[in-house]
Design a protein around this motif. Structure first.
Motif, short mmCIF file in Angstrom:
data_model
loop_
_atom_site.label_atom_id
_atom_site.label_comp_id
_atom_site.label_asym_id
_atom_site.label_seq_id
_atom_site.Cartn_x
_atom_site.Cartn_y
_atom_site.Cartn_z
N LEU A 88 67.86 10.65 52.14
CA LEU A 88 69.08 10.10 51.56
C LEU A 88 70.18 10.02 52.59
CD1 LEU A 88 69.40 11.54 47.98
CD2 LEU A 88 68.92 9.25 48.71
N GLY A 89 70.26 11.05 53.45
CA GLY A 89 71.31 11.04 54.44
C GLY A 89 71.17 9.86 55.38
N SER A 90 69.96 9.65 55.87
CA SER A 90 69.84 8.53 56.79
C SER A 90 69.97 7.20 56.06
CB SER A 90 68.54 8.59 57.57
OG SER A 90 67.56 9.24 56.85
N ALA A 91 69.55 7.14 54.80
CA ALA A 91 69.75 5.90 54.05
C ALA A 91 71.24 5.61 53.89
CB ALA A 91 69.08 6.00 52.68
N LEU A 92 72.01 6.65 53.58
CA LEU A 92 73.46 6.45 53.47
C LEU A 92 74.05 6.04 54.81
CD1 LEU A 92 74.71 9.29 51.13
CD2 LEU A 92 74.99 6.84 50.85
N ALA A 93 73.55 6.66 55.85
CA ALA A 93 74.05 6.32 57.17
C ALA A 93 73.74 4.86 57.50
CB ALA A 93 73.45 7.24 58.21
N VAL A 94 72.58 4.41 57.07
CA VAL A 94 72.23 3.00 57.29
C VAL A 94 73.28 2.11 56.66
CG1 VAL A 94 70.57 1.22 56.68
CG2 VAL A 94 69.77 3.42 57.44
N VAL A 95 73.74 2.52 55.48
CA VAL A 95 74.74 1.70 54.80
C VAL A 95 76.04 1.72 55.58
CG1 VAL A 95 76.07 1.45 52.70
CG2 VAL A 95 73.69 2.16 52.60
N VAL A 96 76.40 2.90 56.06
CA VAL A 96 77.75 3.04 56.59
C VAL A 96 77.85 2.49 58.01
CG1 VAL A 96 79.49 4.74 57.20
CG2 VAL A 96 78.16 5.00 55.13
N ILE A 97 76.77 2.71 58.78
CA ILE A 97 76.89 2.43 60.22
C ILE A 97 77.03 0.94 60.48
CG2 ILE A 97 75.25 2.23 62.12
CD1 ILE A 97 75.00 5.12 62.14
N THR B 183 57.76 28.67 48.31
CA THR B 183 59.05 28.41 48.95
C THR B 183 58.96 27.28 49.95
OG1 THR B 183 58.93 30.80 49.04
CG2 THR B 183 61.00 29.79 49.67
N GLY B 184 57.84 27.24 50.67
CA GLY B 184 57.72 26.26 51.74
C GLY B 184 57.91 24.85 51.22
N SER B 185 57.24 24.52 50.14
CA SER B 185 57.33 23.14 49.68
C SER B 185 58.71 22.86 49.08
CB SER B 185 56.24 22.86 48.65
OG SER B 185 56.29 23.80 47.64
N ILE B 186 59.33 23.88 48.49
CA ILE B 186 60.68 23.65 47.95
C ILE B 186 61.63 23.34 49.09
CG2 ILE B 186 62.60 24.74 46.77
CD1 ILE B 186 60.54 26.29 45.17
N VAL B 187 61.56 24.17 50.13
CA VAL B 187 62.42 23.92 51.29
C VAL B 187 62.12 22.55 51.87
CG1 VAL B 187 62.94 24.69 53.62
CG2 VAL B 187 62.69 26.36 51.79
N ALA B 188 60.81 22.26 51.98
CA ALA B 188 60.43 20.98 52.55
C ALA B 188 61.00 19.84 51.74
CB ALA B 188 58.90 20.88 52.60
N PHE B 189 60.92 19.95 50.41
CA PHE B 189 61.44 18.86 49.58
C PHE B 189 62.91 18.65 49.84
CE2 PHE B 189 63.75 17.55 45.82
CZ PHE B 189 63.17 16.32 45.60
N TRP B 190 63.68 19.76 49.80
CA TRP B 190 65.12 19.55 49.94
C TRP B 190 65.47 19.03 51.32
CZ3 TRP B 190 67.69 18.85 45.87
CH2 TRP B 190 67.36 19.51 44.69
N LEU B 191 64.79 19.53 52.34
CA LEU B 191 65.06 19.03 53.68
C LEU B 191 64.74 17.54 53.78
CD1 LEU B 191 63.82 21.83 56.11
CD2 LEU B 191 66.15 21.02 55.72
N LEU B 192 63.56 17.19 53.28
CA LEU B 192 63.15 15.78 53.39
C LEU B 192 64.04 14.89 52.54
CD1 LEU B 192 59.33 16.31 53.33
CD2 LEU B 192 60.66 15.34 55.18
N ALA B 193 64.41 15.38 51.36
CA ALA B 193 65.30 14.58 50.52
C ALA B 193 66.63 14.37 51.22
CB ALA B 193 65.50 15.27 49.17
N ALA B 194 67.14 15.43 51.82
CA ALA B 194 68.41 15.30 52.53
C ALA B 194 68.25 14.32 53.69
CB ALA B 194 68.86 16.66 53.04
N LEU B 195 67.16 14.45 54.42
CA LEU B 195 66.92 13.54 55.54
C LEU B 195 66.86 12.10 55.06
CD1 LEU B 195 66.06 13.20 58.56
CD2 LEU B 195 63.72 13.26 57.73
#
Lengths: 104, 673, 168, 427
Positions: free
Chosen positions: C18-27, C4-16
């Motif tokens: 992609l989210g910040s990459a998208l924010a880079v575009v928008v900001i 479970t740990g690595s699955i959670v880690a993957f989704w958290l890191l992926a969200a982090l």
């Protein structure tokens, strides 16, 4: 749901797309550069993912490639930013859409 | 008796002259051999290339002796070396290797010995020439190529050396390239021999496509055992013969050889005696098992040889330039050899080649000596030279008599053998050959009497105009040479040549007088025939010695000499009257059977220039150029529109790249769903 | 990759990431964009760790976070205030379309292909293996990369070196 | 290491933690619970220790520097002023945290937070005792270098977000010197890594213990360089030019007040502790001391060494004057790096000789130590002579970079404007 290779590849594809969009559509030179760095990261991620999932355990070719890509990215960033400063010095702007001297 | 020759030594025979060529070329490029006057050391250095060449060829000669020795132990049979892989392209596998058998060994001896003597002679003849190093470099290459040709075990390898020989002849004939006539002669020689080479190349392609073989031994074996169809053999043999005819100046393609006299005289000697022209004879001999099994091919050889022998001899009678006389003589003698091959007497043919090499080289070197003294090649300006240059006179006479076939000189033995074989096989050819002997005697006599008999007619006066079209080029040539010789040319009295030039003459004269005895027991012929496949042995001519033929041939020769004596020395019969009486013949001979004109006007100007060239010109102009120009206009018009797409914006270019990427991926996906 | 740990880690890191990459575009503000980009880089480094690429992860932090970001910050800082806008060019709409197409194509290919996955164990340490292959199999590229870095450094210095200050 | 391996064996706190974790594991439940618990234990322990140490050392530092500067230091709050740090902390907590109007507010907040991260994260890889490290990464040394480089970004962000020219100048200076000294740091550690053959900090300590030596005995030059570079990284005097109060008020934290300033203050201390820990681990044998660790708990040895190193930092701060930025940069690029290149070459050759020849360590290591000490002294003296630092007339130099980065201009004696005329030509 276990994390498979496809997850990483899709993530890499999305990251690459974001970087590509920045590289293509940002007006600021630094923005373009940031997009390119994001693309590098996406590619590196894909390399590592393949190295982890597809190649045998003793093979670190993917990692070595990433090391080289990072090296080249560092060199590229240095030269590109130098160019940006030079362009600004000569043209008073670093807007990419105004760097169009090389036409016709 | 030595051990059997190892393969490396055989390669060394071939590569010593090539090495000399390479060293001289490199040294010349680096400026190490720049001719300079002054101290003895400088002079020595300037002649270094000559010494190097001679050393290389002398070494080759010694090794050739070893090769001959080995072959003798094998009774002329082939000493086999495994071939080495050279090129492999798909189904084509070309090997490279050397082969030594009786034929090759004798040829090695001929080539190296004559070449060595010629190089020695050239030390005197070419002294001070600005192209001294170039000359020796080319000579090395020439000799090396010829040795490679002789030793080749693969037909493609042979072809490569064959073409190298052609290239060297081009370079050497055009040696004084600053003279227009030399350039023309070189080009002519090159082009004419190339025509024959087309046949050679086609023959190679034919034999490869039909048998997948390029190895000479294999081809001979296949031909001798009847594994190849008769039509293929005939075409193959005819193609080879076309190449041989070009190189050996046989009838339709002989026109280049007389012009080839533009080169330095030692080059002529080498070309005529040992290297270039005998290559054709050697080729036919090398593929003798192929020729002998094809009736048509062997007949073609004999007919062409006969025509060549008679025609060239008749032309020699009217030529006024001493070197041209010898050129025609060479053509005629080559015709003899071809005739001999044609009647199946390979031993006799190569024996004649062997003896001919020595006396023909001697004749040329003698001519060079004469020219050295008088500054001209025109026999009408010579005369009485026997008094001034006795050694030259003596040696040249020996060579001339050997050429005529006077007992017991070398020519007698070989020519006699040809006549005997011809009589045994094809009597018609025998009579032709006999006629040839007579004509030979006449022109040899004429040459000797005009040159050495009578009064001295002054040679080439410095300021006189050009007395004959033949010699104008020749006289101009000498002025192109170093001033040393120019000064000698203007002297009132001719004088004997220096010892460097005389020594080869004497050696050659001795050889010309004696080499005939080599085959007195028929041993040489055995060696020469020892390598033939067993299946062909019965096809080889084997005539018995017939006394009356020898007597008749000598008698005919002496008769010819007598006629020449009557006309040119005693003037019992006035030459002008004879000419007047035989006006049409005289004109015909003067114009050399109109063959040059035929080639020039009809074939070159009519067929090629007016017809083919004009058509090609039109095609080039309107079709090819039209397409190109049309494309260019299209590009220009379209690019004027398309350049607007180049906005100078890097991002748009990047977008284009990725559109391409997506398109490619889509293409792959559609292609492999 | 089962626990479970690595699955959670993957989704958290992926969200982090992609989210910040998208924010880079928008900001709009470039400096904030760079900071978010750093976050994205750190997310990628974390993803490397989930892929048991310890060495590369640390190098990612060292180079991207520690060096390239700083360069970017410098570049932003040395350009005038008017150029600190992170706006798009007129090319925005076509770029969005093209980017979507590229993302779709690559995702399609990567999801569609039947990868031959090799089963691997847990976390594997790669640093020494990378070091050995860099100095053994890839020694020539390694040297070339070194030369490349040197050349890039010299090039950058030469490019921005103001004329007339040749001393020091 | 013959320890009792019982939880009550004070010589190794790791045993106690291990026993505790075993107990939790025996209780059942998911696998990750002991994992998380162990992490939490480590983090809490480190934080607690840091807070206590910080409070103590604020007082110690002020007293020590006071003594060095012939004054008394804090002596009003509590006996001998012992409660002074607590009073300071309370003051910082209670003061108003002013955010200036033109500040970039999110980044202004982010700066103090971000600067904590490297200082704390470095402790994750430092072994306090045997088995007492939060995550003994196999790329530990690289991790240390990478993490400390984040410092630069935090400083930059705070300086930029303040919208203050002194703050910006301070952050630019900070980045310039951080980037310069990161290389020095990396090269200094490279020598250690080459000798120990591993980047895992635990392995390096074990190596030193195995051969009964401390790394600084073998590589004095690396220790010196690393100490200098560390002083730069943690912004401590005499390398504190990014917050040089006599030049640019307070550098990158000029605009910060209240608890945000407290964050910077604390982070600086934490970073100093972290760097000291790295020095101890890599160069001073970590928690081992030639057999002493058999009798004394390893973490106590480690902490005493750490405090000693920290005292060294206090000492230098109290005694040395601040460097100019150009001097600092030139010192990195023109002095330390060159020496370290040579050092790495020599060390690499030594390891090669040692491993190829398979010599006994007792013979080889003393020889190497002698060679390296000699080399260090010779290199420093020689290079300084070569660069002219030992000749007094060439010492005072002013670099172009100084002007660009906003130092107060040097006015020539003839008083022409504020643009200096080619100081090098005068020299």
């Amino acid at each position: 749901m276990a994390i498979e290779l496809e997850h990483y590849l899709a993530l890499g594809a999305l990251l690459f797309a974001i970087g590509l969009y920045m590289a293509l559509a940002k007006r600021n030179f630094v923005g373009v550069l940031m997009g390119i760095e994001l693309m590098f990261n996406a590619v590196n991620l894909t390399f590592i993912a393949f190295s982890r999932f597809v190649s045998p355990a003793t093979d670190v070719t993917g990692h070595v490639f990433v090391v080289f890509v990072i090296t080249v990215a560092a060199a590229e960033a240095a030269v590109a930013l130098a160019l940006a400063m030079l362009v600004y010095r000569n043209r008073e702007t670093i807007d990419v859409d105004r760097m169009d001297l090389l036409k016709w | 008796m030595l051990n059997q020759i190892p393969e490396g030594v055989v390669w060394a025979i071939l590569f010593l002259p090539f090495g000399s060529f390479a060293v001289i070329s490199l040294a010349a490029l680096l400026g190490l051999t720049r001719p300079s006057t002054g101290s003895g050391r400088a002079v020595w250095r300037a002649r270094l290339s000559g010494y190097l060449t001679m050393a290389a060829i002398a070494a080759s000669f010694l090794l050739s002796l070893w090769a001959l020795d080995s072959v003798l132990q094998e009774d002329g049979a082939r000493i086999g070396f495994d071939a080495h892989e050279w090129v492999v392209v798909g189904p084509l596998r070309v090997d490279i290797g050397v082969t030594v058998d009786g034929l090759a060994a004798i040829m090695l001896i001929v080539v190296t010995s004559v070449s060595l003597l010629v190089q020695f002679y050239s030390q005197g003849y070419m002294r001070g020439d600005p192209g001294y190093n170039r000359y020796y470099a080319f000579m090395s290459l020439f000799t090396g190529s010829m040795l490679g040709l002789v030793l080749a075990s693969n037909i493609l390898q042979l072809f490569v050396f064959w073409e190298l020989v052609g290239l060297c002849s081009y370079l050497l004939i055009g040696f004084w390239f600053y003279r227009d006539s030399a350039r023309r002669a070189a080009t002519k020689a090159f082009v004419v021999t190339r025509i024959g080479d087309v046949g050679f190349l086609l023959a190679i392609l034919l034999i490869w496509t039909r048998t997948d073989q390029l190895d000479i031994g294999q081809i001979q074996h296949l031909a001798a055992t009847g594994m190849i169809g008769s039509s293929v053999i005939t075409l193959f043999a005819l193609g080879l013969f076309a190449g041989a005819a070009g190189k050996s100046a046989q009838f339709p393609l002989h026109v280049w050889l007389p012009d080839a006299m533009e080169g330095p005289t030692p080059v002529s000697a080498l070309i005529h005696a040992a290297t270039m022209v005998v290559a054709g004879v050697y080729l036919v001999a090398r593929f003798f098992p192929v020729f002998i099994v094809s009736e048509e091919a062997i007949n073609a050889v004999v007919v062409v040889g006969a025509i060549t022998a008679i025609m060239a001899a008749s032309l020699a009678i009217v030529a006024t330039d001493i070197k041209r006389v010898m050129a025609y003589s060479t053509i005629s003698q080559l015709g003899y050899m071809m005739m001999a091959l044609g009647v199946g007497a390979i031993g006799a043919a190569i024996f004649h080649l062997f003896t001919h090499a020595f006396f023909k080289a001697l004749l040329f070197l003698g001519a060079g000596s004469v020219n050295h003294a008088t500054g001209t090649f025109d026999m009408r300006k010579m005369g009485g030279l026997a008094r001034f240059m006795p050694m030259t006179f003596l040696t040249t006479t020996v060579a001339g008599l050997a050429l005529v076939g006077v007992f017991p000189l070398a020519g007698f033995w070989s020519k006699d053998e040809i006549l005997i074989e011809a009589w045994a096989e094809k009597p018609l050819i025998f009579w032709t050959a006999l006629a040839g002997v007579f004509l030979t005697a006449v022109y040899v006599g004429r040459m000797l009497f005009l040159t050495f008999g009578g009064e001295y007619k002054g040679g080439e006066a410095p300021a006189t105009g050009s007395p004959s079209p033949d010699s104008s080029g020749e006289s101009a040539k000498r002025t192109g040479q170093a001033s040393e010789q120019g000064a000698e040319a203007g002297q009132a009295k001719p004088h004997e040549s220096p010892w460097v030039m005389l020594l080869p003459l004497v050696v050659l004269a001795t050889l010309a007088a004696t080499v005939g005895f080599v085959n007195i027991t028929g041993g040489m012929s055995d060696i020469l025939e020892g390598w033939l496949p067993e299946e062909t042995h019965e096809l080889v001519a084997a005539g018995e010695f017939v006394l009356w033929i020898s007597v008749v041939s000598v008698a005919v020769g002496l008769a010819g000499l007598g006629l020449a004596w009557a006309i040119y020395s005693r003037k019992v019969i006035r030459a002008e009257e004879v000419s007047a009486a035989l006006e049409p013949l005289q004109v015909l001979l003067d114009r050399k059977y109109y063959l040059d004109e035929l080639y020039e006007t009809v074939i070159l100007k009519g067929v090629i220039m007016r017809g083919a060239a004009a058509a090609l010109h039109a095609w080039d102009r309107y079709v090819i150029d039209g397409v190109v120009n049309g494309l260019a206009s299209l590009m220009r018009l379209s690019s004027e529109k398309f350049r607007l797409a180049q906005a100078g914006q890097a991002q748009i270019y990047g977008a284009a790249i990725f559109i391409g990427v997506v398109a490619m991926i889509a293409g792959v996906l559609i292609a492999n769903p | 990759m089962e626990d479970t740990g690595s699955i959670v880690a993957f989704w958290l890191l992926a969200a982090l990431t992609l989210g910040s990459a998208l924010a880079v575009v928008v900001i709009r503000d470039l400096i904030r964009a760079v900071v978010l980009l750093i976050t994205s880089f750190l997310g990628v480094a974390g993803l490397y760790i989930t892929l048991s690429a310890d060495f590369v992860a640390v190098v990612q932090v060292l180079i991207y976070v520690g060096a390239i970001s700083v360069l970017l910050l410098f570049a932003v800082m040395l350009t005038p205030r008017a150029s600190r806008d992170n706006a798009e060019t007129f090319f925005q709409i076509p770029a969005i379309l093209l980017t979507g197409l590229v993302a779709f194509t690559i995702s399609l290919v990567s999801l569609d292909t039947d990868w031959t996955v090799v089963e691997r164990g847990g976390f594997e340490e790669t640093a020494s293996a990378i070091g050995e292959s860099l100095l053994d199999k890839y020694v020539l590229p390694f040297e070339m990369a070194a030369v490349l870095l040197l050349v890039a450094m010299l090039g950058a210095i030469v490019l921005v070196h103001p004329e007339g200050t040749e001393e020091e | 290491m013959p320890v009792l391996a019982k939880w009550y064996d004070l010589r190794d706190l790791g045993n106690a933690v291990g026993a505790f974790l075993d107990w939790i594991r025996d209780l059942g439940g998911p696998d990750w619970i002991p994992y998380v618990v162990s992490g939490l234990i480590g983090i809490v322990a480190i934080l607690l220790w840091l807070l206590v140490s910080q409070l103590a050392f604020i007082w110690i530092e002020r007293r020590v520097i006071g003594r060095m500067q012939a004054r008394i230091g804090p002596n009003r709050v509590g006996p001998w002023g012992l409660l002074q740090p607590i009073a300071d902390a309370l003051k910082l907590l209670l003061k108003e945290a002013i955010t200036n109007r033109y500040a970039d507010k999110p980044l202004f907040w982010l700066g103090p937070v971000l600067i904590f991260i490297p200082a704390l994260v470095v402790f994750a890889v430092i072994p306090f005792g045997e088995g007492m490290s939060l995550a003994d990464l196999n790329v530990g040394v690289l991790f240390v270098i990478a993490i400390t480089s984040i410092n630069a970004i935090a400083i930059f962000i705070s300086g930029w977000a303040s919208n203050n020219k002194f703050a910006l100048l301070g952050s630019m200076r900070a980045i310039a010197m951080l980037i310069s000294y990161e290389l020095v740091q990396a090269f200094a550690l490279l020598g250690v890594v080459i000798f120990a053959g591993s980047m895992r900090l635990g392995d390096i300590v074990a190596w030193q213990s195995e051969f009964n030596t401390w790394m600084f005995l073998l590589q004095p030059l690396a220790l010196v360089a690393f100490l200098i570079a560390s002083a730069v990284e943690i912004n401590r005097s005499p390398m504190d030019i990014s917050e040089a109060e006599s030049e640019i008020v307070a550098g990158y934290h000029t605009e910060y007040s209240g608890i945000k300033f407290g964050f910077f203050y604390a982070a600086e201390y934490f970073a100093a502790f972290a760097v000291s820990g790295v020095v101890v681990t890599l160069f001073l044998g970590g928690w081992t001391a030639w057999g002493l660790e058999e009798w004394v708990p390893g973490w106590l040895i480690f902490l005493s060494k750490l405090y000693l190193v920290f005292f060294l930092f206090i000492w230098t701060r109290g005694t040395l004057p601040r460097l100019r930025i150009d001097q600092l940069m030139a010192f990195s690029w023109k002095f330390l790096l060159e020496l370290l290149f040579i050092h790495i070459l020599v060390v690499g050759a030594q390891v090669l000789i040692w491993h190829e020849g398979d010599y006994p360590a007792e013979v080889v290591l003393p020889i190497f130590a002698v060679i390296n000490w000699t080399l260090a002294v010779a290199l420093i003296v020689g290079w300084a002579t070569f660069m002219g630092h030992l000749s007094p007339e060439r010492r005072a130099k002013r670099a172009v970079l100084t002007q660009e980065l906003g130092a107060i201009y040097y006015r020539p004696a003839d008083g022409h404007g504020d643009r200096p005329t080619r100081p090098l030509e005068e020299a």
